[in-house]
Design a protein around this motif. Structure first.
Motif, short mmCIF file in Angstrom:
data_model
loop_
_atom_site.label_atom_id
_atom_site.label_comp_id
_atom_site.label_asym_id
_atom_site.label_seq_id
_atom_site.Cartn_x
_atom_site.Cartn_y
_atom_site.Cartn_z
N GLU A 34 10.21 11.38 -23.70
CA GLU A 34 10.91 10.80 -24.77
C GLU A 34 10.91 11.38 -25.91
OE1 GLU A 34 8.50 6.35 -23.80
OE2 GLU A 34 7.44 7.86 -25.02
N PHE A 35 12.41 11.20 -26.28
CA PHE A 35 12.70 11.79 -27.67
C PHE A 35 12.39 10.75 -28.76
CE2 PHE A 35 16.60 12.75 -30.27
CZ PHE A 35 15.95 13.52 -31.06
N LYS A 36 11.69 11.32 -29.79
CA LYS A 36 11.23 10.15 -30.64
C LYS A 36 11.56 10.54 -32.21
CE LYS A 36 7.47 8.29 -28.06
NZ LYS A 36 6.14 7.92 -28.15
N HIS A 37 11.71 9.55 -33.11
CA HIS A 37 11.57 9.83 -34.43
C HIS A 37 10.41 9.03 -35.22
CE1 HIS A 37 13.13 8.30 -38.43
NE2 HIS A 37 13.28 9.27 -38.73
N ALA A 38 9.81 9.58 -35.97
CA ALA A 38 8.83 9.14 -36.70
C ALA A 38 9.14 9.02 -38.23
CB ALA A 38 7.30 9.67 -36.88
N GLN A 39 8.91 8.04 -38.87
CA GLN A 39 9.34 7.84 -40.33
C GLN A 39 8.28 7.28 -41.11
OE1 GLN A 39 12.54 5.58 -41.18
NE2 GLN A 39 12.58 5.69 -43.32
N TYR A 40 7.74 7.73 -42.21
CA TYR A 40 6.62 7.32 -43.17
C TYR A 40 7.50 6.35 -44.14
CZ TYR A 40 2.41 6.79 -45.70
OH TYR A 40 1.01 6.81 -46.21
N ASP A 41 6.87 5.17 -44.30
CA ASP A 41 7.30 3.99 -45.33
C ASP A 41 6.46 4.15 -46.48
OD1 ASP A 41 5.20 2.65 -44.39
OD2 ASP A 41 6.32 0.99 -43.51
N GLY A 42 5.52 5.16 -46.66
CA GLY A 42 4.47 4.81 -47.68
C GLY A 42 3.47 4.39 -47.54
N ASN A 43 3.14 3.46 -46.36
CA ASN A 43 1.98 2.83 -45.82
C ASN A 43 1.64 3.37 -44.52
OD1 ASN A 43 1.35 1.30 -48.22
ND2 ASN A 43 3.19 0.20 -47.53
N ASP A 87 10.23 5.49 -33.49
CA ASP A 87 11.15 4.81 -32.49
C ASP A 87 11.37 5.82 -31.30
OD1 ASP A 87 12.04 2.92 -34.10
OD2 ASP A 87 13.60 4.12 -35.31
N THR A 88 11.46 5.15 -30.09
CA THR A 88 12.01 6.15 -28.87
C THR A 88 13.40 6.14 -28.85
OG1 THR A 88 10.00 5.39 -27.81
CG2 THR A 88 11.64 6.40 -26.53
N ILE A 89 14.19 7.23 -29.32
CA ILE A 89 15.61 7.43 -29.41
C ILE A 89 16.20 7.26 -27.96
CG2 ILE A 89 17.40 8.73 -30.08
CD1 ILE A 89 15.55 9.72 -32.35
N ASP A 90 15.47 8.11 -26.87
CA ASP A 90 16.26 8.49 -25.70
C ASP A 90 14.97 8.87 -24.88
OD1 ASP A 90 18.19 8.91 -23.74
OD2 ASP A 90 19.13 10.61 -24.99
N ASN A 91 15.25 8.76 -23.35
CA ASN A 91 14.33 9.08 -22.33
C ASN A 91 15.19 10.18 -21.82
OD1 ASN A 91 12.06 7.16 -22.52
ND2 ASN A 91 13.68 5.43 -21.94
N LEU A 92 14.29 10.99 -21.60
CA LEU A 92 15.19 12.32 -21.27
C LEU A 92 14.50 12.80 -19.61
CD1 LEU A 92 14.39 14.41 -24.34
CD2 LEU A 92 16.51 13.20 -23.72
N VAL A 93 15.50 13.12 -18.94
CA VAL A 93 15.05 13.67 -17.44
C VAL A 93 15.76 14.97 -17.29
CG1 VAL A 93 15.07 13.26 -15.21
CG2 VAL A 93 15.02 11.31 -16.87
N GLY A 94 14.82 15.87 -16.62
CA GLY A 94 15.36 17.43 -16.37
C GLY A 94 15.00 18.16 -17.99
#
Length: 186
Positions: A39-48, A53-60
């Motif tokens: 899984e290709f992911k993005h983590a964002q801190y919002d102050g709390n 988010d999972t952006i894409d599922n990667l194979v290979g």
């Protein structure tokens, strides 16, 4: 140091960190699974809390992500099965674009803004063992240039622009086991 755990799934790597204008961190990363699906992911801190988010599922073959933030919007360049891709957060969704869709397999990428709408990327071309420089206009259009092709060239790249706005790339020459620097000359 204030150390925080973001994700407890097995294996994370190829991370890239950027801060938005509110000084909140964003992290792009690959979450390796024991299966071939990753899984290709993005983590964002919002102050709390961290929102992931999972952006894409990667194979290979995959990896080597590099994030840029412009006007508080994350732009992430990454390599998925040999293709260079760009994802942009638009509202709640991620919009994906193939930067290289002409058979150029880019790995070990580094990205930076060249201009207001153009992202520059340095990467290793797996098929031809060359160092590539790629300019991608976010509105469409890509230019690919060979920066060095003398051997097995271009792994672990890092891109920046000098004061004249010209691309400069540091990279590894695998054949000669040396660190190199390339500067574009007009």
């Amino acid at each position: 140091w204030n150390v925080q755990v973001l994700d407890t799934t097995d294996g994370r790597n190829y991370t890239s960190l950027q801060f938005d204008s509110l000084d909140m961190p964003h992290i792009a990363y690959i979450a390796h699974q024991e299966s071939l699906l990753n899984e290709f992911k993005h983590a964002q801190y919002d102050g709390n809390q961290w929102n992931i988010d999972t952006i894409d599922n990667l194979v290979g073959y995959f990896g080597y992500c590099n994030m840029l933030i412009k006007d508080d919007v994350p732009y992430i360049v990454y390599q998925d099965d040999g293709k260079l891709k760009l994802v942009v957060k638009t509202g709640l969704n991620w919009v994906e674009t193939n930067i290289t869709d002409m058979g150029v397999k880019g790995a070990w990428c580094s990205a930076d803004w060249k201009s207001e709408n153009t992202i520059g990327v340095s990467c290793y071309d797996y098929d031809n063992t060359d160092l590539l420089y790629v300019e991608h206009n976010v509105g469409g259009g890509t230019i690919i240039k060979i920066a060095d092709n003398n051997g097995i060239i271009g792994k672990w790249t890092s891109l920046d622009y000098n004061s004249s706005g010209l691309p400069c790339i540091s990279y590894y020459d695998d054949g000669n086991r040396t660190l190199k620097f390339a500067e574009y000359k007009k």
